[in-house]
Enzyme design. Structure first.
Site, mmCIF file in Angstrom:
data_model
loop_
_atom_site.group_PDB
_atom_site.id
_atom_site.type_symbol
_atom_site.label_atom_id
_atom_site.label_comp_id
_atom_site.label_asym_id
_atom_site.label_seq_id
_atom_site.Cartn_x
_atom_site.Cartn_y
_atom_site.Cartn_z
ATOM 1 N N ARG A 66 0.823 -1.217 0.000
ATOM 2 C CA ARG A 66 0.000 0.000 0.000
ATOM 3 C C ARG A 66 0.857 1.268 0.000
ATOM 4 O O ARG A 66 0.457 2.302 -0.549
ATOM 5 C CB ARG A 66 -0.939 -0.012 1.211
ATOM 6 C CG ARG A 66 -1.994 1.113 1.198
ATOM 7 C CD ARG A 66 -2.991 0.930 2.329
ATOM 8 N NE ARG A 66 -4.094 1.870 2.265
ATOM 9 C CZ ARG A 66 -4.287 2.881 3.115
ATOM 10 N NH1 ARG A 66 -3.434 3.073 4.117
ATOM 11 N NH2 ARG A 66 -5.321 3.681 2.996
ATOM 12 N N ILE A 92 -7.132 7.808 -0.757
ATOM 13 C CA ILE A 92 -7.068 6.364 -0.887
ATOM 14 C C ILE A 92 -7.909 5.790 0.245
ATOM 15 O O ILE A 92 -7.806 6.219 1.387
ATOM 16 C CB ILE A 92 -5.609 5.856 -0.826
ATOM 17 C CG1 ILE A 92 -5.552 4.336 -0.972
ATOM 18 C CG2 ILE A 92 -4.902 6.306 0.443
ATOM 19 C CD1 ILE A 92 -4.121 3.785 -1.062
ATOM 20 N N SER A 93 -8.794 4.849 -0.067
ATOM 21 C CA SER A 93 -9.736 4.327 0.927
ATOM 22 C C SER A 93 -9.009 3.579 2.032
ATOM 23 O O SER A 93 -7.921 3.022 1.822
ATOM 24 C CB SER A 93 -10.743 3.384 0.255
ATOM 25 O OG SER A 93 -11.520 4.069 -0.692
ATOM 26 N N PRO A 94 -9.602 3.502 3.225
ATOM 27 C CA PRO A 94 -9.010 2.734 4.323
ATOM 28 C C PRO A 94 -8.911 1.259 3.945
ATOM 29 O O PRO A 94 -9.771 0.738 3.229
ATOM 30 C CB PRO A 94 -10.002 2.937 5.475
ATOM 31 C CG PRO A 94 -10.774 4.146 5.122
ATOM 32 C CD PRO A 94 -10.853 4.171 3.632
ATOM 33 N N PRO A 95 -7.876 0.561 4.416
ATOM 34 C CA PRO A 95 -7.697 -0.844 4.068
ATOM 35 C C PRO A 95 -8.908 -1.725 4.377
ATOM 36 O O PRO A 95 -9.245 -2.600 3.566
ATOM 37 C CB PRO A 95 -6.484 -1.255 4.905
ATOM 38 C CG PRO A 95 -5.704 0.006 5.043
ATOM 39 C CD PRO A 95 -6.732 1.095 5.179
#
Length: 415
Positions: A66, A92-95
């Protein structure tokens, strides 16, 4: 009226649209080995522990770097369960959300998948080893070019990208077995419905700008059959579609939705309107109504919270009146003295940079229900805010009920 105190920087500085609370664990990863160790911790604590079970998705999250998909200045935060700014007002979206959406998509080795909203390229990279082909569209030119270069450099050879209006789909490669939309439209765009294969799945965050729900759609007899999954918070779509939303936020009247937790998502028994719920559950014995929201945690530093975003215009709204019923049991600090139960509010400007934070609390020890209230000064450059409730890295138990926020316009008399 009591004024709420300023939060310690390390508690509130990391809240962005779409993230979960990450606590204050230090990140110093710089070498490949250190990044791998941080990624292992992230997967075990932030992906597996909250409930992701698909083995392929877990393995892909474990192997995908990431940190390669975020700006260099944000790499130290790559392996926290948080959104990170990537430019052009996007994140960027959270994992966990990436893993959750991927799992709900039920990726198969023969699938041809369309992604709307390439962003950093991270979601496409997660899908890459799980499916046959990924086609991904990004409307922002600079983001699209950067993501394409990153994916090519890292040899994700089955991912094809282009720059354009994702709401129009990619007709020359249709139909698609699966479609994943990683930005938030108000309704499902018609071209995407047409380009989804019969029997295919589509996952989309739908709703108003600060109140969205992840929906799973299945195409049956040419029509979409919907299933509401969980509340979520995505950066809205860029462009005309976003500007033409029918339901717009009201930044002059900031407020909380479902602060009494009475409205629930029956499928998950979770309160509607509250996002990224971690280690919390609805309980009885509330001072107002039937339900309270109770958080329990025995791991110091672990994110244990729920959050909700709302608009607020600091040019017109001078302050916020904030209140809640709170009960604590054996509440103690987590990894440092600042990790304790709180009601935390963080403010952001038009670029989604943090411009201030305040907190009601903290609370520790054991105490029965008490009505807490305070007043928050709103920074003049604030345009958005996020309120978080929970243990926020602390251990023990805390319950909340009747959480309320009311804006105080400049010149308005204090009540």
């Amino acid at each position: 009226m009591r004024y709420m105190r300023t939060l310690p920087y390390q508690i509130a500085s990391v809240v962005l649209l779409g993230l979960t609370f990450l606590g204050t664990r230090a990140v110093t990863a710089q070498t490949p080995g250190e990044f791998q160790q941080a990624r292992e911790r992230m997967v075990d604590e932030d992906i597996v522990a909250p409930g992701i079970t698909n083995r392929g998705v877990i393995d892909s999250m474990r192997k995908t770097p990431r940190h390669e998909f975020v700006p260099s200045g944000e790499r130290q935060n790559s392996y926290y369960d948080m959104a990170l700014p990537i430019g052009a007002g996007q994140t960027i979206s959270p994992p966990f959300i990436v893993a959750y959406m991927t799992e709900q998509l039920d990726p198969q080795p023969t699938d041809k998948v369309l992604e709307i909203g390439t962003g950093s390229g991270f979601q496409a990279a997660i899908l890459s080893p799980l499916v046959d082909k990924v086609y991904s569209i990004e409307i922002v030119d600079t983001l699209g070019k950067r993501a394409a270069a990153t994916l090519k450099r890292l040899k994700y050879t089955n991912v094809t990208t282009k720059i354009g209006d994702g709401y129009q789909g990619w007709p020359e490669h249709a139909p698609f077995d699966k479609i994943i939309v990683t930005c938030s439209p108000e309704n499902v765009p018609k071209p995407l419905i047409e380009q989804l294969k019969e029997g295919g799945r589509m996952i989309v965050p739908l709703g108003q700008r600060y109140q969205q729900v992840l929906y799973m759609f299945r195409k049956e007899n040419g029509e979409l059959v919907s299933e509401a999954l969980r509340p979520t918070l995505f950066v809205p779509m860029t462009g005309t579609a976003e500007d033409q939303r029918k339901v717009l936020p009201d930044p002059l009247h900031p407020s909380i939705i479902n602060g009494s937790f009475e409205e629930t998502n029956q499928a998950e028994d979770a309160p509607i309107g509250w996002h990224y719920l971690r280690f919390g559950e609805l309980t009885g014995g509330a001072p107002e109504g039937k339900r309270a929201l109770t958080f329990t945690n025995d791991v110091p530093g672990r994110g244990c919270q729920a959050l909700q975003a709302f608009p607020v215009d600091g040019r017109k709204v001078d302050q916020l009146d904030v209140s809640a019923w709170v009960k604590v049991k054996d509440a103690e600090p987590g990894q440092n003295p600042d990790q304790l139960p709180m009601m935390a509010i963080t403010f952001y400007d038009t670029k989604r940079a943090m411009v201030g934070q305040r907190g009601l609390g903290p609370w520790r020890g054991t105490a029965n229900w008490k009505h807490e209230e305070g007043r928050v000064r709103v920074p003049s450059n604030a345009r958005e805010a996020i309120v978080r409730i929970g243990l926020l890295g602390g251990v023990g138990e805390v319950s909340f009920d009747d959480v309320q926020i009311r804006g105080v316009l400049k010149g308005e008399k204090a009540k």
